[in-house]
Scaffold this motif. Structure first.
Motif, mmCIF file in Angstrom:
data_model
loop_
_atom_site.group_PDB
_atom_site.id
_atom_site.type_symbol
_atom_site.label_atom_id
_atom_site.label_comp_id
_atom_site.label_asym_id
_atom_site.label_seq_id
_atom_site.Cartn_x
_atom_site.Cartn_y
_atom_site.Cartn_z
ATOM 1 N N UNK A 126 0.823 -0.804 0.125
ATOM 2 C CA UNK A 126 0.407 -0.221 -0.153
ATOM 3 C C UNK A 126 0.766 1.504 -0.255
ATOM 4 N N UNK A 127 0.193 2.247 -0.829
ATOM 5 C CA UNK A 127 1.250 3.915 -0.273
ATOM 6 C C UNK A 127 1.612 3.795 1.039
ATOM 7 N N UNK A 128 2.675 4.262 0.878
ATOM 8 C CA UNK A 128 3.693 4.929 1.945
ATOM 9 C C UNK A 128 3.444 6.558 2.257
ATOM 10 N N UNK A 129 3.667 6.803 3.618
ATOM 11 C CA UNK A 129 3.491 8.008 3.953
ATOM 12 C C UNK A 129 4.415 9.451 2.760
ATOM 13 N N UNK A 130 5.683 8.531 3.156
ATOM 14 C CA UNK A 130 6.327 9.165 2.293
ATOM 15 C C UNK A 130 6.817 8.823 0.987
ATOM 16 N N UNK A 131 5.757 8.284 0.078
ATOM 17 C CA UNK A 131 5.403 7.790 -0.873
ATOM 18 C C UNK A 131 6.626 7.039 -1.146
ATOM 19 N N UNK A 132 7.580 6.062 0.066
ATOM 20 C CA UNK A 132 8.643 5.290 0.045
ATOM 21 C C UNK A 132 8.300 3.633 -0.283
ATOM 22 N N UNK A 133 9.574 3.394 -1.227
ATOM 23 C CA UNK A 133 10.110 2.004 -1.652
ATOM 24 C C UNK A 133 8.958 0.652 -0.638
ATOM 25 N N UNK A 134 8.335 -0.191 -0.735
ATOM 26 C CA UNK A 134 7.806 -0.342 0.071
ATOM 27 C C UNK A 134 9.127 -1.775 0.360
ATOM 28 N N UNK A 135 9.395 -2.188 1.444
ATOM 29 C CA UNK A 135 10.809 -2.498 1.930
ATOM 30 C C UNK A 135 11.728 -1.680 2.692
ATOM 31 N N UNK A 136 11.627 -0.558 2.270
ATOM 32 C CA UNK A 136 12.750 0.294 1.793
ATOM 33 C C UNK A 136 12.664 1.275 3.530
ATOM 34 N N UNK A 137 12.992 0.283 4.118
ATOM 35 C CA UNK A 137 13.641 0.405 6.321
ATOM 36 C C UNK A 137 13.624 2.128 6.805
ATOM 37 N N UNK A 138 14.174 3.083 5.219
ATOM 38 C CA UNK A 138 14.304 4.721 5.839
ATOM 39 C C UNK A 138 12.834 5.424 5.685
ATOM 40 N N UNK A 139 12.583 6.525 6.254
ATOM 41 C CA UNK A 139 11.975 7.429 6.155
ATOM 42 C C UNK A 139 10.503 6.788 6.355
ATOM 43 N N UNK A 140 9.277 6.746 6.705
ATOM 44 C CA UNK A 140 8.242 7.073 7.560
ATOM 45 C C UNK A 140 6.946 5.915 6.868
ATOM 46 N N UNK A 141 6.987 4.426 7.175
ATOM 47 C CA UNK A 141 6.476 3.865 5.913
ATOM 48 C C UNK A 141 4.873 2.883 6.745
ATOM 49 N N UNK A 142 4.127 4.265 7.165
ATOM 50 C CA UNK A 142 2.843 4.274 7.549
ATOM 51 C C UNK A 142 2.160 4.250 6.866
#
Length: 328
Positions: A126-142
């Protein structure tokens, strides 16, 4: 809102026995979710989504937005109550009954348990709050509310309760851990004041008497009393050791502990580890209020059985949200 119609413990227990070969010893009759001050209810409505920010400082139940977090237990409870008569914060009775229903129906949900994706099926995202890559441990993955696949809902359909597993921990009402002792209401009545909740002969004991540092003191033990306390009485802080186990149902029961049906029904104890999964975390000093479900980085530690009893009621962090419910 998702309407949950009344069902029976014996039907749930039999379905679990037939499918998994394990008797969870849930007893018979109406789940506590559908009992309010001794009166039977035909249904309870549960928010389909985690609470999000609403108008005039309130809370809403909307899909596709970020959940409201960084509110403590009392604020979350007030936000739900302030929606009007019949509204309340989701209770431990409601959570546990829905979790057992999902287990019986083979629809135990997955969720955002691995930084924007499921650790069990990494194609579920699902889309992360930071628009980050799924599985990327940096950023806010909510992730946004309800934007995962149907397998992230309690009945594996788009109409079910979303995001019970992972994403953010959820405050629950009508249970607390006070100086290591389990205290709950006996049925789903949010109007009972905490002073009148029932003290059970159930304590989360520690295997060691260590009180130094914020270290892991081992797995909690269900006991009839506290023999080892890991922090000072009355201390709601988190400056002393904690206890954990990767599966809430795997903790040891002492020889003197008397098993309790009501605690099995609330997924605080279990007859078997063949049940819903999830880790347990607790501190057996001070007053602690329950969190369930896990968050985006917990992996296998997240789940319908995941139980956090380490936080004081004043905790207000970005990894904790809440969910309204309603008595029709």
């Amino acid at each position: 809102m998702v309407r949950i119609p009344r069902f029976n413990y014996e039907d749930i227990n039999q379905a679990i026995l037939d499918r998994l070969g394990v008797d969870l010893m849930l007893g018979t009759g109406t789940p506590t979710m559908f009992q309010r001050n001794g009166e039977q209810m035909g249904e309870v409505l549960i928010a389909k989504y985690l609470a999000s920010s609403g108008a005039n400082g309130g809370c809403s139940v909307i899909g596709g937005v970020q959940p409201r977090t960084s509110v403590n237990y009392d604020v979350a409870k007030a936000l739900c109550n302030n929606k009007g008569e019949g509204w309340h914060m989701m209770s431990i009775h409601e959570w546990a009954a829905i979790a057992l229903w999902s287990l019986a129906n083979d629809t135990v949900p997955r969720g955002n348990t691995n930084y924007g994706r499921s650790h069990e099926n990494k194609l579920e995202t699902a889309r992360r709050s930071d628009n980050g890559l799924p599985g990327d441990t940096s950023g806010l993955a909510r992730t946004d509310t309800g934007k995962g696949p149907a397998t992230w809902s309690h009945d594996h359909t788009e109409w079910g309760i979303q995001d019970l597993v992972g994403n953010v921990w959820e405050w629950l009402d009508q249970m607390m851990l006070s100086e290591g002792q389990v205290i709950t209401t006996l049925d789903n009545n949010p109007e009972i004041v905490e002073e009148n909740w029932i003290r059970h002969a159930a304590y989360f004991d520690s295997p060691v008497d260590n009180t130094g540092g914020t270290v892991n003191a081992g797995s909690p033990i269900l006991n009839s009393r506290i023999t080892n306390r890991n922090g000072p009485l009355g201390d709601d802080n988190s400056n002393n050791p904690y206890l954990d186990n990767s599966h809430f149902a795997a903790i040891i029961k002492s020889e003197t502990y008397q098993k309790a049906e009501v605690l099995r029904r609330l997924l605080i104890e279990s007859e078997s580890t063949t049940t819903v999964s999830g880790a347990i975390y607790c501190r057996n000093y001070g007053n602690r209020f329950p969190l369930r479900g896990g968050l985006w980085l917990n992996g296998s530690g997240a789940g319908l059985g995941a139980l956090g009893l380490s936080n004081a009621r004043t905790s207000a962090i970005s990894s904790i949200g809440f969910r309204p419910a309603f008595f029709a």
